[in-house]
Write an enzyme that holds these catalytic residues in place. Structure first.
Site, PDB file in Angstrom:
ATOM      1  N   GLU A 197       0.841  -1.206   0.000  1.00 36.02           N
ATOM      2  CA  GLU A 197       0.000   0.000   0.000  1.00 36.02           C
ATOM      3  C   GLU A 197       0.878   1.259   0.000  1.00 36.02           C
ATOM      4  OE1 GLU A 197      -3.625  -0.637   1.190  1.00 36.02           O
ATOM      5  OE2 GLU A 197      -4.244   1.455   1.214  1.00 36.02           O
ATOM      6  N   ASP A 200      -5.718  -1.973   9.283  1.00 39.75           N
ATOM      7  CA  ASP A 200      -6.607  -2.679   8.352  1.00 39.75           C
ATOM      8  C   ASP A 200      -6.055  -4.049   7.986  1.00 39.75           C
ATOM      9  OD1 ASP A 200      -7.728  -0.223   8.524  1.00 39.75           O
ATOM     10  OD2 ASP A 200      -7.313   0.385   6.470  1.00 39.75           O
TER      11      ASP A 200
HETATM   12  C1  GLA Z   1      -7.243   3.885   7.062  1.00 36.06           C
HETATM   13  C2  GLA Z   1      -5.809   3.339   7.186  1.00 36.06           C
HETATM   14  C3  GLA Z   1      -5.560   2.794   8.589  1.00 36.06           C
HETATM   15  C4  GLA Z   1      -5.965   3.800   9.659  1.00 36.06           C
HETATM   16  C5  GLA Z   1      -7.369   4.358   9.385  1.00 36.06           C
HETATM   17  C6  GLA Z   1      -7.721   5.467  10.334  1.00 36.06           C
HETATM   18  O1  GLA Z   1      -8.184   2.856   7.149  1.00 36.06           O
HETATM   19  O2  GLA Z   1      -5.572   2.323   6.249  1.00 36.06           O
HETATM   20  O3  GLA Z   1      -4.212   2.417   8.726  1.00 36.06           O
HETATM   21  O4  GLA Z   1      -5.017   4.820   9.776  1.00 36.06           O
HETATM   22  O5  GLA Z   1      -7.486   4.843   8.065  1.00 36.06           O
HETATM   23  O6  GLA Z   1      -7.797   4.993  11.626  1.00 36.06           O
END
Ligand code: GLA
Length: 393
Positions: A163, A175
């Site tokens: 990513e 995530d």
């Molecule tokens: C996205 C990012 C995560 C996190 C959230 C906010 O989903 O991928 O790593 O930072 O935003 O909490």
């Protein structure tokens, strides 16, 4: 589409296009109870995997370096050579797959030609992490197929790198972690510095979790996410000049922050204060869940949203409206926007049986005001990325 139907579809498409018997991997999306934008500050988060998946079918082909990948939902196919893996057009699905392949290459692993078909039932751009689920599904599938021997933790870190390097979002680890390590009926309290985690049982007896999708598509790749990260880093730089022991905002207290307030521009201060407070709310939320104190948990969710709206400034009018309506409804204990922000879902803790009436009341007003309908999801907490069917079967 149910996951069973999805699996059958991916499987039969694979057979039709590429002919051989594939390995099937499923990788879930995620929710997050609380702890937003804390992960890349070495802080705490409280996510869980949900029963919405990316399913991918994968098999070796006869070639030494030619690969084909079909995104079933978009009816889009790519072919590439393992000797030339480069990022594709910004914003395309291909970067999630190519990014993972590239990161595996960087580990010195020699892959050979393979084919993939994938599809999903995680609504895209809804803050439920369909992209992390895709990265994990590819990493997990290739790991299995080529016997690479990575642990789940190594795979999720590899997905995160994909990513960063191919998609261009400097995301934290929440995530990919939740999708990979999820546990049925639990959320996971993750320490994003040590990566230690503790499962926390979710059994709200007379309440349930309701997700409402604003159907505003967020674009995490938008510079806003990376900018927030930069603000936090610049805040840490200033804190360190007085408190050298602070390595990330996770180490800072509100008092320390106010000691350096004058040295920071007001926006950086506001952003840093949000992170420090949100990190504390995660700890409070875990205690509230353990004590079955749903009103306290709910009020922490509302506080989290207020912080995301006014201090961190990653919300949008549609999400604020949905949370405001939830606040006015006595059957709802707490509500907040979830994920990176600028669209996607709210997560609500609502009395069992009250969802339908709430949704009916809010739907009409929402549609009138924003000229689009919200969507509703009931989800269950589930296990992380896993094999659905191995090649031998
Ligand atoms: C996205 C990012 C995560 C996190 C959230 C906010 O989903 O991928 O790593 O930072 O935003 O909490």
């Amino acid at each position: 589409m149910t996951t069973q139907v999805l699996t059958e579809r991916v499987k039969s498409l694979f057979k039709e296009k590429y002919g051989s018997a594939p390995l099937l991997v499923q990788s879930p999306g995620r929710i997050n109870i609380i702890g937003e934008h804390t992960d890349y500050n070495d802080g705490f988060v409280l996510p869980g995997a949900i029963d919405r998946y990316i399913v991918s079918a994968i098999a070796k082909n006869d070639s030494t370096d030619q690969c084909r990948v079909l995104a079933a939902d978009m009816d889009s196919e790519i072919q590439f050579s393992l000797s030339d893996v480069r990022p594709s057009e910004k914003g395309s699905w291909q970067n999630y797959v190519l990014g993972v392949v590239s990161e595996i290459g960087k580990r010195g692993v020699q892959l050979q030609g393979f084919d993939i078909v994938f599809g999903g039932n995680i609504p895209k751009g809804s803050g439920l992490s369909s992209s992390a689920a895709l990265e994990n599904a590819i990493a997990f599938g290739l790991n299995e197929l080529f016997d690479i021997g990575m642990s789940k933790t190594e795979m999720m870190l590899l997905s995160q790198k994909a990513e960063h390097n191919f998609v261009g979002v400097q995301c934290g680890i929440m995530d990919q972690f939740a999708s990979m390590h999820g546990k049925s009926e639990h959320v996971l309290l993750l320490d994003c510095r040590s990566l230690d985690f503790t499962p926390v049982t979710i059994d709200f007896s007379d309440c349930e979790i309701l997700l409402i999708n604003s159907n505003v598509k967020h674009s995490l790749a938008d510079s806003a996410y990376n900018n927030r990260r930069k603000s936090c880093e610049s805040g840490v730089g200033i804190l360190q000049s007085v408190f050298p022991e602070i390595k990330a905002l996770r180490d800072a207290s509100e008092d320390q922050l106010s000691e350096v307030k004058e040295q920071m521009d007001s926006d950086t201060y506001k952003k840093c204060l949000y992170v420090v407070q949100e990190n504390n709310r995660v700890q409070e939320a875990v205690k509230a869940i353990k004590n079955n104190d749903i009103p306290l948990l709910g009020s922490l969710l509302f506080q989290s949203h207020a912080g995301l709206e006014h201090q961190y400034e990653v919300s949008c009018p549609e999400l604020d409206f949905l949370v405001e309506k939830a606040r006015e409804n006595s059957s709802i204990f707490g509500s907040r926007m979830m994920g990176g922000g600028f669209g996607g879902c709210t997560i609500n803790i609502i009395k069992k049986g009250a969802a339908q009436a709430f949704v009916a009341s809010v739907e009409e007003e929402y549609t009138l005001k924003f000229d689009k309908k919200p969507s509703i999801y009931n989800v269950s907490l589930t296990n992380g990325t896993s094999i659905l069917e191995s090649v031998k079967n």
